[in-house]
Design an enzyme around this catalytic site. Structure first.
Site, PDB file in Angstrom:
ATOM      1  CD  GLU A  64      -1.871   1.566   2.950  1.00  0.00           C
ATOM      2  OE1 GLU A  64      -1.078   2.310   3.565  1.00  0.00           O
ATOM      3  OE2 GLU A  64      -2.840   0.999   3.488  1.00  0.00           O
ATOM      4  CG  ASP A 121      -5.011  -1.901   0.121  1.00  0.00           C
ATOM      5  OD1 ASP A 121      -4.378  -2.972   0.208  1.00  0.00           O
ATOM      6  OD2 ASP A 121      -4.998  -1.040   1.025  1.00  0.00           O
TER       7      ASP A 121
END
Length: 351
Positions: A64, A121
């Site tokens: 991330e 993500d």
């Protein structure tokens, strides 16, 4: 009768054009983060190797953070820093056989990758930044890397669900066969602006359907009188809080409205629960069993998100102190810069 019919048709067309499914992302272009802002962020959170350091999480790095670092470097139009962050990401995290990135890297451990599972993500953010940079800077190497990662995301963590599809948080641990309440998802993993771009580059996965599914998830997985989504949601039947996780609107979830806004989604039905309230409380961490706030968020990088929602929905001007960037910790500083970049990209601002 004819006039009423015409008015009804026009009204229906206006509703369709304003619907989330037809929302158009605001242009994401280099230069919406200043050189001074990027330098302050880089000096605080990016090592010379290109490692983005999570200062609020023991100094680890993760996919991330690398994805955010790439995106911010692109928005600052800093190709050399982008290349440095990409070099670390490619060398240290893109080690899995399926083309996804290992999510957790720890400086004090050998090997440094202490958890080889991916985080969707992070994969999405990395692929999105690579795609943007590849096009804007006419870099075939970055575009090709983006293409491969986008395909891997669609292949490994986008799964059918009833008549639609959904995004698993990781390749392992969250599917139907992994948990009694599976599949389990995290609404904050939907980086909506990325899916619009992916849809134009990869036809193997229905990225537009995935974006619609994410919006439906944000709308339907809401709990307590605050009507906020939890971080972890079981989709085995109807959306319910997943077993074994705190039932709270937490640190991951606070970025959901930012992702909606950055994708050009300004539907009040989706955004209103995230707006700064009349008392100025804004977003805080909320126990969704009781509806009570258990942590008030005061960092400018957190406070700017509900203020930005209120600005878009109601034309409320942002407080002046939120328009200036000073690094604090990695995560709120990242959200702060992404919020400022979006505000600057809005035609005429939001107020």
């Amino acid at each position: 009768m004819t006039n009423r019919l015409v008015s009804a048709v026009i009204g229906a067309l206006m509703m369709i054009m304003a619907s989330p499914a037809n929302a158009q992302p605001v242009a994401v272009t280099p230069g919406t983060i200043t050189a001074a802002e990027w330098s302050a962020f880089k000096n605080s959170f990016v090592e010379g190797t290109g490692r983005v350091v999570d200062t609020g999480n023991g100094g680890i790095s993760h996919s991330e953070g690398q994805g955010y670092g790439l995106l911010l470097a692109f928005l600052a139009n800093s190709a050399p820093d982008f290349d440095q962050i990409w070099s670390f990401t490619k060398t240290e995290l893109l080690l899995r056989d399926d083309g996804l990135a290992a999510w957790r890297w720890e400086p004090g451990k050998t090997p440094h990758v202490s958890d080889p599972n991916n985080a969707s993500d992070g994969d999405v953010l990395i692929a999105y930044a690579l795609s943007l940079a590849g096009e804007a800077w006419q870099r075939a190497d970055l575009a090709a890397a983006a293409q491969g990662l986008i395909a891997a995301i669609g292949r490994e963590v986008v799964i059918p669900l009833n008549s639609s599809i959904t995004l698993l948080p990781a390749a392992n641990g969250f599917g139907r066969d992994d948990r009694p309440d599976g599949p389990v998802v995290n609404p904050s993993y939907w980086v909506f602006e990325a899916f619009t771009r992916f849809a134009s580059q990869d036809k193997a996965t229905d990225w537009k359907a995935l974006a619609r599914a994410g919006q439906a998830l944000v709308k339907n997985a809401r709990f307590s009188e605050r009507q906020l989504p939890p971080e972890w949601v079981s989709l085995k039947q109807r959306p319910t809080p997943a077993e074994g996780f705190a039932v709270e609107f937490g640190y991951n979830a606070i970025r959901i409205p930012l992702y909606l806004l950055r994708a050009g989604i300004d539907d009040p039905a989706l955004l209103r629960p995230f707006a700064e309230d009349a008392g100025g409380a804004g977003l805080s961490l909320v126990d969704l069993k009781t509806g009570r706030t258990h942590t008030t968020l005061t960092d400018p990088g957190y406070r700017i998100i509900p203020a930005l929602v209120a600005c878009v929905l109601d034309g409320t001007a942002l407080p002046e102190d939120l328009l200036e960037f000073t690094p604090t910790a990695y995560y709120p500083s990242t959200l702060h810069l992404l919020s400022l970049a979006h505000l600057r990209a809005l035609p005429g601002g939001c107020a």
